[in-house]
Scaffold this motif. Structure first.
Motif, PDB file in Angstrom:
ATOM      1  N   SER A 190     100.546 -15.663  36.111  1.00  0.00           N
ATOM      2  CA  SER A 190      99.720 -16.579  35.313  1.00  0.00           C
ATOM      3  C   SER A 190      98.669 -15.800  34.537  1.00  0.00           C
ATOM      4  CB  SER A 190      99.018 -17.601  36.218  1.00  0.00           C
ATOM      5  OG  SER A 190      99.970 -18.446  36.799  1.00  0.00           O
ATOM      6  N   PHE A 191      98.118 -14.791  35.213  1.00  0.00           N
ATOM      7  CA  PHE A 191      97.129 -13.946  34.540  1.00  0.00           C
ATOM      8  C   PHE A 191      97.749 -13.277  33.309  1.00  0.00           C
ATOM      9  CE2 PHE A 191      95.731  -9.541  33.970  1.00  0.00           C
ATOM     10  CZ  PHE A 191      94.412  -9.745  33.598  1.00  0.00           C
ATOM     11  N   VAL A 192      98.952 -12.752  33.506  1.00  0.00           N
ATOM     12  CA  VAL A 192      99.625 -12.060  32.396  1.00  0.00           C
ATOM     13  C   VAL A 192      99.924 -13.044  31.261  1.00  0.00           C
ATOM     14  CG1 VAL A 192     101.764 -10.895  31.732  1.00  0.00           C
ATOM     15  CG2 VAL A 192     100.609 -10.276  33.855  1.00  0.00           C
ATOM     16  N   ALA A 193     100.461 -14.207  31.642  1.00  0.00           N
ATOM     17  CA  ALA A 193     100.797 -15.192  30.617  1.00  0.00           C
ATOM     18  C   ALA A 193      99.550 -15.624  29.847  1.00  0.00           C
ATOM     19  CB  ALA A 193     101.470 -16.403  31.263  1.00  0.00           C
ATOM     20  N   ALA A 194      98.450 -15.798  30.586  1.00  0.00           N
ATOM     21  CA  ALA A 194      97.204 -16.214  29.930  1.00  0.00           C
ATOM     22  C   ALA A 194      96.661 -15.110  29.036  1.00  0.00           C
ATOM     23  CB  ALA A 194      96.166 -16.600  30.985  1.00  0.00           C
ATOM     24  N   LEU A 195      96.760 -13.869  29.530  1.00  0.00           N
ATOM     25  CA  LEU A 195      96.286 -12.729  28.736  1.00  0.00           C
ATOM     26  C   LEU A 195      97.011 -12.693  27.384  1.00  0.00           C
ATOM     27  CD1 LEU A 195      94.719  -9.955  28.613  1.00  0.00           C
ATOM     28  CD2 LEU A 195      96.768  -8.922  29.577  1.00  0.00           C
ATOM     29  N   VAL A 196      98.327 -12.815  27.449  1.00  0.00           N
ATOM     30  CA  VAL A 196      99.123 -12.731  26.222  1.00  0.00           C
ATOM     31  C   VAL A 196      98.906 -13.981  25.353  1.00  0.00           C
ATOM     32  CG1 VAL A 196     101.470 -12.612  25.319  1.00  0.00           C
ATOM     33  CG2 VAL A 196     100.816 -11.227  27.302  1.00  0.00           C
ATOM     34  N   SER A 197      98.860 -15.150  26.000  1.00  0.00           N
ATOM     35  CA  SER A 197      98.702 -16.384  25.222  1.00  0.00           C
ATOM     36  C   SER A 197      97.341 -16.465  24.546  1.00  0.00           C
ATOM     37  CB  SER A 197      98.883 -17.609  26.124  1.00  0.00           C
ATOM     38  OG  SER A 197     100.180 -17.626  26.662  1.00  0.00           O
ATOM     39  N   LEU A 198      96.296 -16.086  25.280  1.00  0.00           N
ATOM     40  CA  LEU A 198      94.967 -16.132  24.671  1.00  0.00           C
ATOM     41  C   LEU A 198      94.836 -15.098  23.553  1.00  0.00           C
ATOM     42  CD1 LEU A 198      92.754 -16.682  27.842  1.00  0.00           C
ATOM     43  CD2 LEU A 198      93.113 -18.282  25.960  1.00  0.00           C
ATOM     44  N   ALA A 199      95.486 -13.962  23.753  1.00  0.00           N
ATOM     45  CA  ALA A 199      95.499 -12.976  22.665  1.00  0.00           C
ATOM     46  C   ALA A 199      96.237 -13.569  21.470  1.00  0.00           C
ATOM     47  CB  ALA A 199      96.174 -11.688  23.135  1.00  0.00           C
ATOM     48  N   GLY A 200      97.302 -14.316  21.761  1.00  0.00           N
ATOM     49  CA  GLY A 200      98.056 -14.967  20.685  1.00  0.00           C
ATOM     50  C   GLY A 200      97.200 -15.982  19.946  1.00  0.00           C
ATOM     51  N   LEU A 201      96.441 -16.766  20.703  1.00  0.00           N
ATOM     52  CA  LEU A 201      95.551 -17.742  20.060  1.00  0.00           C
ATOM     53  C   LEU A 201      94.522 -17.035  19.184  1.00  0.00           C
ATOM     54  CD1 LEU A 201      94.683 -20.508  22.684  1.00  0.00           C
ATOM     55  CD2 LEU A 201      96.112 -20.692  20.657  1.00  0.00           C
ATOM     56  N   SER A 202      93.974 -15.971  19.725  1.00  0.00           N
ATOM     57  CA  SER A 202      92.996 -15.224  18.939  1.00  0.00           C
ATOM     58  C   SER A 202      93.656 -14.656  17.692  1.00  0.00           C
ATOM     59  CB  SER A 202      92.406 -14.074  19.764  1.00  0.00           C
ATOM     60  OG  SER A 202      91.612 -14.585  20.797  1.00  0.00           O
ATOM     61  N   PHE A 203      94.892 -14.187  17.841  1.00  0.00           N
ATOM     62  CA  PHE A 203      95.608 -13.633  16.696  1.00  0.00           C
ATOM     63  C   PHE A 203      95.813 -14.708  15.627  1.00  0.00           C
ATOM     64  CE2 PHE A 203      99.472 -12.502  14.359  1.00  0.00           C
ATOM     65  CZ  PHE A 203      99.137 -11.229  13.935  1.00  0.00           C
ATOM     66  N   LEU A 204      96.019 -15.938  16.075  1.00  0.00           N
ATOM     67  CA  LEU A 204      96.184 -17.041  15.121  1.00  0.00           C
ATOM     68  C   LEU A 204      94.844 -17.479  14.537  1.00  0.00           C
ATOM     69  CD1 LEU A 204      98.816 -19.213  17.024  1.00  0.00           C
ATOM     70  CD2 LEU A 204      99.191 -17.801  15.009  1.00  0.00           C
ATOM     71  N   GLY A 205      93.781 -16.862  15.027  1.00  0.00           N
ATOM     72  CA  GLY A 205      92.465 -17.209  14.503  1.00  0.00           C
ATOM     73  C   GLY A 205      91.903 -18.467  15.110  1.00  0.00           C
ATOM     74  N   ILE A 206      92.445 -18.850  16.249  1.00  0.00           N
ATOM     75  CA  ILE A 206      91.970 -20.058  16.903  1.00  0.00           C
ATOM     76  C   ILE A 206      91.246 -19.644  18.174  1.00  0.00           C
ATOM     77  CG2 ILE A 206      92.683 -22.210  18.009  1.00  0.00           C
ATOM     78  CD1 ILE A 206      95.225 -22.059  16.318  1.00  0.00           C
ATOM     79  N   GLY A 207      90.064 -20.120  18.321  1.00  0.00           N
ATOM     80  CA  GLY A 207      89.372 -19.837  19.576  1.00  0.00           C
ATOM     81  C   GLY A 207      88.066 -19.124  19.364  1.00  0.00           C
ATOM     82  N   LEU A 208      88.067 -17.836  19.661  1.00  0.00           N
ATOM     83  CA  LEU A 208      86.805 -17.103  19.618  1.00  0.00           C
ATOM     84  C   LEU A 208      86.324 -16.914  18.181  1.00  0.00           C
ATOM     85  CD1 LEU A 208      87.595 -14.406  22.313  1.00  0.00           C
ATOM     86  CD2 LEU A 208      85.897 -16.223  22.493  1.00  0.00           C
ATOM     87  N   PRO A 209      85.019 -16.981  17.969  1.00  0.00           N
ATOM     88  CA  PRO A 209      84.488 -16.786  16.616  1.00  0.00           C
ATOM     89  C   PRO A 209      84.754 -15.379  16.094  1.00  0.00           C
ATOM     90  CG  PRO A 209      82.822 -17.693  18.091  1.00  0.00           C
ATOM     91  CD  PRO A 209      83.969 -17.279  18.957  1.00  0.00           C
ATOM     92  N   ALA A 210      84.899 -15.275  14.790  1.00  0.00           N
ATOM     93  CA  ALA A 210      85.096 -13.970  14.160  1.00  0.00           C
ATOM     94  C   ALA A 210      83.950 -13.049  14.554  1.00  0.00           C
ATOM     95  CB  ALA A 210      85.136 -14.132  12.643  1.00  0.00           C
ATOM     96  N   GLY A 211      84.297 -11.813  14.779  1.00  0.00           N
ATOM     97  CA  GLY A 211      83.277 -10.832  15.117  1.00  0.00           C
ATOM     98  C   GLY A 211      83.095 -10.650  16.602  1.00  0.00           C
TER      99      GLY A 211
END
Lengths: 264, 521
Positions: A190-211
């Motif tokens: 689950s940790f791995v899946a979340a790591l990759v998925s959250l990185a994916g969300l960030s890559f899509l520009g969704i989630g964490l603010p720029a910078g």
């Protein structure tokens, strides 16, 4: 091998905890006059287009990159283990309702739900982490339930019931330790899946603010710099891959080791 | 709903005329002479009719296939096209004389009736033209005899000829009347009198143009143009590098370094008719205070930002007008406007005069993955130095645009718009009219008044020195009140593989396919 994997993950944890203090530069400090630049003595992994030190952002970003997946893993594991045990042990209408719900949830496209929830409905990053924990849970519930079904028929479980122990005690004191290998490896997956998925969300520009220093966001923000300073986007990809692979392999090893311990 | 206004500006944004490439570097092709050009745009064209496809990819093709009644010369001055001449009998009317012996590519002759209908159709609600906002002052269009067209306006409008040069594209009346809503679609297509005719138009598999052998003007050197869409910038660059694509206008000045290093590819950059700025919502909390706005203007390092965002292919903006418009209006006699140099001490001094001497915190929505994200990070870092903390709030591009156009949550916005004509009246109403301050308008600052609206109306009919003075006064007021912080002008670019050259392109008339030619021809 297990020691190496544990060491790598331990190192990642240390960096996540103290990365900001280890960073040679302020990870948010911009130098527009410098702009994007390759590795140098001052900036070992170069800078991004805003002139920020890539190494410092990697170190400072470890906390964000690893903390949130840990929360997802903890949430997923807690939920799935509790509900899986409950369904597999109590059976009846509880099991029926829970399994049909799980069937429905598994059929949902998780990433799409996350994108809609966070991107379109405007939920914050915390919501995406919570939603991810919930979305990852159904699959694990099914696994834990099936294992519980097998364990509950074994002699030790039958003995516990015969002694009149309450169901909660039977589930969590007697059955759960025997599910530990699966629970632990599931948590790491689950940790791995979340790591990759959250990185994916960030890559899509969704989630964490720029910078925000974050590995996934760094990949997105710096992907256009491949020709100018490849380290700015390659380094976070390497770290995500390294941590994910280490956690997966460690999960396998732990499963084997804990399984060899035998049932209590 | 002011969709036409949006479209006008967005289209103009996307028209991104190619400025003088005369003198651009050319490399002689060593391979066999080719007269087929493979062109890639960064978006797919959706219609061959400007009424339904007023965007860069579509208008690039329209300009190759359809003639306009007038065109713009290299200085942005209206020049003959299908109309050989025109008169202005009264301040609010024009009479055009039609070029003789011009035929559409189906062989039918061009008539004054075709020309008149091609303009009046934009006013027809059944057509729902995206170019309608360009012709809001058109009252009546009529054919006079066989070779003249009379246009009557509701009031004098000095910008009429300039916008006509973009949007008064002439099509056969019979075809346009039969297809008010779907002229230019892949099913219907279009017919024009331009240098090329459409051999194939597909939304998915691209467009093919062939030379119009009966074109009335100079025949293009290219026999055939194959047009495809490649939306990803890096994929586009790779396609040009590999030779899959011969030419494109889809390069961003910010990526200049990536393009200029490509072997066998010549890139040229030229001033774009665009303006990037920060809009400060004058009705929102601290931004109501002009001292806060001036502090922001002083605190933003525009020079560094310009270098970052334009890769050296741009200039710092001093006013909210695109540089080619400024040049067309003032020539070498550019007045001095209020300007705010990068000066943190001055910024702090201005902030000290405001009700927020210690700064404040403000949420700033932005489109994820856009240039705006980069700009706002740099701006946030600059403003943090004087105590103004911007909280970045990411949003998917479509959602951000929808929110922005609804004028919800306006604060400090990064905006980059391009326009199509040399007319300041195309830009200024977007910036300071009260109508544009309503949802779907481009006045994201909300700055405006009845008095300003009256001045804008007067400007629409002004000419000569009076017009120049009025623009100067408006720009001066904008400079003093700082509803906007002009940031930079970004050059446009075109990349050509060896074997092709382009000369004579004009910022005001981006007819790429008429001026690109095989090297040596």
């Amino acid at each position: 091998m297990r020691g190496v994997l544990a060491g790598l993950l331990g190192l990642a944890v240390l960096v996540a905890l103290f990365g900001s203090h280890l960073a040679p530069h302020d990870p948010a400090a911009q130098d527009l006059a410098l702009g994007v630049a390759g590795p140098s003595a001052a900036h070992w992994l170069g800078t991004d287009d805003l002139g920020r030190d890539v190494l410092s952002r990697l170190l400072a970003g470890a906390g964000s990159a690893l903390l949130w997946p840990v929360l997802v893993a903890v949430g997923t594991t807690t939920l799935s283990t509790s509900l899986g045990l409950l369904a597999g042990y109590r059976l009846g209408w509880i099991d029926a309702i829970m399994m049909r719900t799980v069937d429905l949830a598994i059929a949902m496209p998780g990433m799409l739900v996350l994108i809609v929830l966070v991107g379109v409905l405007g939920g914050g990053y915390g919501w995406s982490v919570l939603a991810m924990a919930v979305l990852f849970t159904p699959g694990d519930i099914r696994v834990i339930r099936s294992l519980t079904l097998a364990q509950r028929e074994l002699a030790y479980a039958e003995a516990a019931r015969t002694l009149g122990l309450p169901p909660r005690r039977v589930m969590f004191r007697h059955l759960l330790p025997n599910l530990a290998p699966t629970v632990v490896s599931n948590a790491l997956l689950s940790f791995v899946a979340a790591l990759v998925s959250l990185a994916g969300l960030s890559f899509l520009g969704i989630g964490l603010p720029a910078g925000t220093p974050d590995w996934g966001l760094m990949v997105e923000e710096n992907r256009d710099l491949l020709d100018l300073n490849p380290w700015a986007s390659v380094a976070p990809v390497v770290l995500i891959t390294l941590v994910a692979t280490s956690a997966t392999l460690l999960g396998d090893r732990l499963f084997d080791t804990l399984s060899k311990g035998g049932a209590r | 709903m002011k969709t036409p206004t949006i479209r006008a500006a967005v289209v103009a944004l996307l028209l991104l005329p190619v400025a003088a490439c005369a003198g651009s570097p050319q490399k002689g092709g060593s391979g066999p002479e080719r007269d087929t050009l493979v062109w890639a745009s960064s978006a797919a064209p959706n219609s061959l009719d400007i009424a339904h496809g007023f965007n860069n990819a579509s208008t690039t093709i329209q300009l190759a296939v359809l003639d306009t009644m007038v065109t713009l010369d290299a200085k942005g001055t209206p020049a003959p096209a299908l109309a050989t001449s025109w008169t202005q009998p009264t301040p609010d009317s024009y009479e055009f004389t039609l070029r003789k012996a011009v035929t559409f590519t189906d062989g039918s002759p061009l008539t004054a009736d075709d020309a008149a209908y091609s303009l009046s159709r934009h006013l027809d609600p059944a057509v729902a033209s995206q170019a309608a906002s360009y012709f809001t002052t058109v009252k009546k269009v009529e054919a006079v005899g066989t070779d003249r067209v009379r246009v009557t306006l509701t009031r004098p409008n000095t910008a009429f000829l300039s916008v006509a040069a973009i949007a008064w594209q002439v099509v056969p009346r019979k075809l346009a009347e039969a297809h008010p809503g779907d002229l230019g679609s892949p099913e219907v297509g279009t017919i024009g009198t331009g240098p090329f005719k459409v051999a194939k138009f597909s939304l998915t598999s691209g467009t093919v143009l062939e030379r119009n052998e009966s074109y009335w003007g100079p025949k293009p050197a290219l026999r055939r143009v194959e047009i495809k869409a490649i939306s990803d910038a890096e994929t586009l660059r790779m396609a040009v590098r590999s030779g899959e694509v011969d030419a494109t206008d889809g390069l961003n000045a910010r990526d200049a370094r990536k393009w200029t290093g490509l072997s066998g590819v010549t890139t040229s950059f030229y001033p774009g008719n665009n303006i990037a700025y920060l809009a400060l919502a004058v009705g929102n909390g601290p931004l109501k205070d002009v001292h806060v706005r001036r502090a922001i203007a002083h605190a933003v390092d525009r020079e560094a930002l310009t270098t970052l965002m334009t890769g050296g292919h741009g200039t710092i903006a001093r006013t909210v007008l695109p540089m080619p418009q400024m040049t067309a209006l003032y020539g070498d006699n550019m007045p001095k406007f209020p300007d705010y140099s990068f000066d943190l001490a001055a910024a702090k001094a201005e902030l000290a005069k405001s009700a927020y001497p210690d700064g404040f915190t403000m949420a700033v929505p932005y489109a994820s993955g856009s240039d705006g994200a980069t700009v706002m990070q740099a701006v946030a870092a600059d403003l943090a130095k004087i105590g103004i903390r911007l909280t970045m709030e990411p949003s998917p591009g479509d959602k951000y645009m929808a929110t922005l156009m609804d004028h919800r949550g306006l604060g400090v916005q990064y905006v980059n718009l391009s326009y199509g004509t040399p007319e300041p009246v195309e830009v200024l109403p977007d910036m300071i009219s009260r109508a544009a301050a309503e949802p779907q308008g481009f006045n994201f600052s909300g700055y405006g008044s009845a008095e300003l609206d009256a001045r804008l109306d007067a400007l629409a009919g002004a000419t000569g020195q009076e017009r120049q003075d009025q623009v100067t006064a408006l720009l001066t007021e904008i400079g003093e009140q700082v509803p906007y912080v002009p940031l930079f002008h970004m050059d446009n670019g075109i990349a050509l593989r060896d074997g092709f050259t382009a000369t004579g392109l004009s910022v005001w008339n981006p007819n790429f396919f008429a001026v690109i030619r095989p090297a040596g021809k």
